[in-house]
Design a protein around this motif. Structure first.
Motif: not given
Ligand code: HEM
Length: 429
Positions: A287, A289, A292
């Protein structure tokens, strides 16, 4: 006392500032404060005078949407740039309108699409590793300078493909002086001024890009995906002058912005050990995120461009006001990105504002660091891949600290950069 000039009746409220110079000094010194002060006085639409012309400023997501997608027929991208940019670069994607722009964008698109970038990823990774390794050889590293060098090499690879080392070095050498002249308010070739130096550098850049085009014409590969090869395939009769303008535009837009944003990301992370540690943990999972969210938060708080200008080619009405043809229009990313109604504690660097269940950043046109609509940044995917690779390389192998007592206040032109350049010390983990 000097007289401030008021806009004509029926036009948005505001002030044209001083005769001739308008309000350019106030805007260039601090585009955020400039917009915030006037928004408080006049609301989300007002008039000013910038780059030698009356200018309407449209604020908030509604203003961004109007300029970026809803009413583009009223605006010219080319007419939104200053004279120095037009004289030094001449043409290229950001400096064209209408059908000519659409055709050119269509030709260039594959160079910035996923398939092409995927192919280049190992080479980009190598450039990143080689560049960052050199940082260990000095006591202090100026992030901006080093990241500009790196981003230039990456942009050159994507835009021009494999480039013989002597040409690459010469292009790199001249680009700093060239960039420094792109926004000079008085574009006359007076010796020893930034514009003069930019013009001299521009001549050498044009000559070297000319050699590169000549070489590429002789060895054009049918499946090459770099911008230069795509342009040559699409129209073998395009003049060298047109090609060179496009390459200059892409090389400039493709490296200064990435270096600016990466510099701010490294500065923010050096000040946020908790986020740094969470990013390192995240690297060992599938992951990404938080990475991001870090990229989006940096785009919000430190957009490389404070907003965008257009020329008004067709008069329009907005919020009950008349905006005449011949004016400039501006949207302000930096203002939208710090609206307290959209962002909680807007001055704080907080990547978690983008994590569920938060709604921040979900409203259309509230995050516009890459523009939006049909002319959104063509290099968005490249910039994101490049920034992710640089941060992951730094996180995996290095620790870095900010040199104390440096001036991190932003300078906004040609792109948003810390005054000190962002000085760090760095060690291998
Ligand atoms: C962090 C990196 C970047 C940022 C923040 C950024 C930002 C922007 C923004 C705000 C615009 C729209 C300007 C406007 O509305 O007036 C734009 C357009 C553009 N960008 Fe980027 N950019 C980045 C990276 C790149 C890269 C890597 C390239 C190419 C190598 C590139 C090439 C362009 C071009 C050619 C346009 C004009 C597109 C058109 O008009 O169709 N940019 N960029």
């Amino acid at each position: 006392m000097k007289r401030h000039i008021a806009p004509p009746a029926g036009c948005p409220p505001g002030s044209f500032g001083l005769p001739l110079i308008g309000e350019i000094r106030e805007w260039a010194a601090d585009p955020l404060q400039f917009a915030q002060e006037r928004a408080q006085r006049y609301g989300p639409i007002w008039s000013t005078h910038l780059l030698g012309r009356p200018c309407v400023v449209l604020l908030e997501p509604a203003g961004n949407r109007f300029m970026l997608s809803q009413a583009t027929q009223h605006f010219s991208w080319r007419a939104g740039w200053g004279r120095a940019m037009l004289r030094l670069i001449g043409g290229g994607l950001s400096l064209t309108d209408g059908q000519q722009h659409d055709q050119q964008r269509h030709i260039l698109k594959p160079a910035f699409a996923h398939a092409a970038l995927q192919q280049l990823q190992p080479q980009i990774q190598q450039l990143i590793q080689a560049q960052i390794q050199t940082w260990l050889a000095t006591d202090q590293v100026c992030l901006l300078q080093r990241l500009q060098a790196l981003a230039f090499d990456v942009a050159l690879l994507v835009v021009c493909g494999r480039t013989p080392a002597p040409i690459a070095e010469a292009l790199h050498h001249d680009f700093a002086a060239f960039t420094a002249g792109l926004f000079t308010p008085v574009p006359y070739p007076i010796p020893a001024t930034p514009y003069y130096r930019a013009q001299q550098a521009g001549r050498r850049l044009r000559q070297n890009l000319g050699y590169l085009i000549e070489l590429r014409r002789l060895s054009l590969q049918p499946d090459a995906l770099d911008s230069l090869s795509l342009l040559l395939h699409a129209d073998p009769h395009q003049t060298d002058d047109q090609l060179i303008s496009e390459l200059l535009l892409l090389l400039w837009a493709g490296h200064d912005t990435v270096a600016s944003l990466l510099t701010w990301i490294c500065i923010e992370l050096a000040q946020q050990p908790e986020i740094l540690q969470r990013l390192r943990q995240e690297m060992n999972t599938n992951h990404h995120s938080l990475l991001d969210h870090v990229l989006r938060e940096a785009e919000r708080l430190h957009p490389p461009a404070p907003g965008g200008f257009r020329g008004v080619v067709e008069a329009f009405e907005y919020a009950g006001y008349h905006v005449p043809q011949g004016w400039l229009a501006m949207y302000s990313s930096v203002y939208t990105h710090q609206m307290p109604s959209l962002w909680h504690n807007p001055t704080q660097f907080n990547p978690d504002r983008f994590a569920a269940p938060s709604n921040e950043g979900k409203q259309a046109y509230s995050l516009v660091g890459f523009g939006g609509g049909p002319r959104i940044c063509i290099g968005l995917a490249l910039a994101q891949i490049e920034m992710r690779l640089v941060i992951r390389e730094l996180l995996a192998n290095y620790d870095w600290q900010l040199v104390p007592n440096q001036d991190l206040r932003p300078v906004w032109l040609p792109t948003n950069q810390p005054r000190s350049g962002g000085l760090i010390t760095i060690q291998r983990i």
